[in-house]
Design a protein around this motif. Sequence first.
Motif, short mmCIF file in Angstrom:
data_model
loop_
_atom_site.label_atom_id
_atom_site.label_comp_id
_atom_site.label_asym_id
_atom_site.label_seq_id
_atom_site.Cartn_x
_atom_site.Cartn_y
_atom_site.Cartn_z
N GLY A 176 0.81 -1.22 0.00
CA GLY A 176 0.00 0.00 0.00
C GLY A 176 0.84 1.27 0.00
O GLY A 176 1.97 1.25 0.40
N ASP A 177 0.34 2.32 -0.48
CA ASP A 177 -0.98 2.62 -1.03
C ASP A 177 -1.05 2.31 -2.54
O ASP A 177 -2.06 1.87 -3.05
N SER A 260 6.50 8.24 1.67
CA SER A 260 7.44 7.13 1.83
C SER A 260 7.48 6.34 0.53
O SER A 260 6.44 6.03 -0.05
N ARG A 280 3.70 5.28 -0.13
CA ARG A 280 2.82 5.19 1.03
C ARG A 280 2.40 6.58 1.44
O ARG A 280 3.19 7.52 1.44
N ASP A 281 1.13 6.70 1.83
CA ASP A 281 0.53 7.97 2.22
C ASP A 281 1.13 8.49 3.52
O ASP A 281 1.62 7.72 4.35
N GLU A 284 0.15 6.96 6.86
CA GLU A 284 0.59 5.62 7.20
C GLU A 284 2.00 5.67 7.80
O GLU A 284 2.71 6.66 7.70
N TYR A 287 7.79 3.28 5.36
CA TYR A 287 8.34 1.98 5.04
C TYR A 287 9.59 1.73 5.90
O TYR A 287 10.32 2.65 6.25
N ASP A 291 9.77 -3.93 4.86
CA ASP A 291 9.05 -3.59 3.63
C ASP A 291 10.00 -3.55 2.44
O ASP A 291 9.65 -3.97 1.33
#
Length: 720
Positions: A176-177, A260, A280-281, A284, A287, A291
């Motif tokens: 995600g995202d 991220s 990534r938003d 969130e 990472y 990840d």
Amino acid sequence: MIPGGNGYSVDIAAIPGMPGFLVILVDENQKIVCWNETAADLFRVPAAQALGHSLADVGGQPRTVTGLGRESLAPVIAAAGWWSGSLLFQRKDRSEFLLQATGLRVPLEHGAGTLWLSHLHGHDSDQQALGEALALATAERRRLTMIAEAGKLFGSSLDLDVVLDLVVTKTAQALGDCCLIRMLDASGEFLLPTATHHNDALLGQAFEDSVHGRPVYVAGSVAERALRTGEAILIARLDPAGSGMTDDRGWAAARAEMRSVIVAPLIAAGTGLGILGVFRDVTEEPYDETDLQLCADLAVRGAQAIYNARLMADVVHADAERAAAQDRLRHAERMESLGQLVGGIAHDFNNLLNVIACFGDMLAEEIAGLAAEDARLGSVLGDVEQVRGAAQRAIRLTRQLLIFARSDVVHPEVLSLNEIIAELGQLLSRTLGEHIELTVAPAGDLWPVKADAGQLEQVLVNLAVNARDAMPGGGKLTIDTANITVDEAYAQGRPGLTPGRYTRLRVSDTGTGIPPEVLARVFEPFFTTKPAGQGTGLGLATFYGIITGAGGYAQIYSEPGLGTTVTGLLPATSEQAASSTAPPAASPRGRGETILLVEDEASLQDLASRLLTRNGYQVRVARTAAAAPSIAADTGQTIDLLLTDVVMPEMLGNEVARRVRAIRPALPVLYMSGYAQPILDTHGAFAHEIDLLEKPFTEATLLTRVRRAIDNGTHPAAPV
């Protein structure tokens, strides 16, 4: 990361780093692929001696307190996914020890294995540490399971678009995202947006719009470093405005909430394909290294699937190209076979038509002289004229066949297509009619070509007639010319076309068009879709023969309802146009000269002999080609000219001339044929300076050419 045998590695670095933990990983055959230092100390077997061997060979047969052996535990772990309990091991020195161990089933590159973990009492009794270790092991198991499933999913298709979508979708779901793939272009300088996926459909559309059609330079980018090092790159906290990833403010603004990023290289078989990027938003967690490793693993498997799909796409494309090339080759071979068949038939017709036409002329001449004395002969003369007219139509039809077969005797000269089109302007307008608009667009500084002017005029008239018939309700016909340079790539898929400079003649109409099943056969002789009596089916066949006979390339494109475009490419020439010479004013007669006539067609032999005899020549006839040298050997008889056919069953005309001139070296030679050009070229027997009389010939033409051959002392060229 703990190294194992066979190039395997497992990311459980946090577990063996804790004191008192034993870590062993075995594959489905119970071969050890991971063996940490704690295991080496406990079993008193170093990793170098343990890796690749079975657990039974190194640690004996472990047994539970209830007596279950290793073989009994395997199906339990396979079914439940794990097992935990006490195991009794025996070292090679037969000393025994008891372990509280947990076995977890984990996917490997090939099949599945078992990860054994044990916390050794007396070293560290911290149960919290044991729980953390088991949690890490469980997470690792989930990671390995996800990677294995992803690898199978990515490899489930060989359709490149499907594979790209699977990779970005699965990666976005795992990390995600959103996820995108950028593939390297053919030059390796740009990254092109190829596939995107966002877990939020609304944000996903904005995300896709922002990257669509926006290639980025590889040089100086994060992607370049990832591709160069082969390592995934983590940017845990990204400032889009200051990242330097792009100069496009609109693109950066669309990323404003992306904080991220992981960029992983897509490399397979040593080939850099592109990069896999995940975002990534800001809401969130950034990472982390876990990840990063997951993204790298997914990129490895995704790259292999993409590479395989591209290979398959290349194979499919190559197969399609090969099939198309085979179709074009079969078409070319079919046209060549048809040309040989048609040319041979037309050659025989030429001889017969020559006899019909010339005897018709003589008959008309004699009847015309008697008609003044007997009125009844007037109607007979009319009938003869009908025969003569039919013979001339048949001669024109036969010539079209010979043109298609590239067997017509041509008179190439340096000329301009623009001039040919301009001279035919009024004729073409009358042919088309007032309901069709004619547009001519000649190119400036058009390269000259070397071709037969009469044949090119025939090409244009035939194409105009075809276009008119395709536009019964009116339309537009466009004729244009251009200079074209053909390269290797363009010529490769077109049999008969070689790289070089060409002058293009293109004729386009807005007519009814031609369906594909008909289009494939339009160059074949006698193939027509017109009603009976409205077409011979030789118009496009003649075009094909004239263009290819001049060393060019003919093609046609058409779509039903949209019209048809016929294109001919003629080789450009650097030669200069020759000055024209005026034809002789009258047919000269003979002065008693003797002609050795060699012709295998008896009726044509009699015709030529009669025409020559009645115009002041003496004729010695060789009934066969082989008889000619014997007649020439009679030196008591004067021979002033050898008149020989080119194509004969026993030997060709150039061989007859060679044998006769071995006896009479100074003897002039005049060849006659309506099928000579390919024979001369194929056998390489003559140079361009040969004297050739075309069949069918008229009496006047025969007398003019014979007189010129004798007066000029024409000799055959030496064989090549």
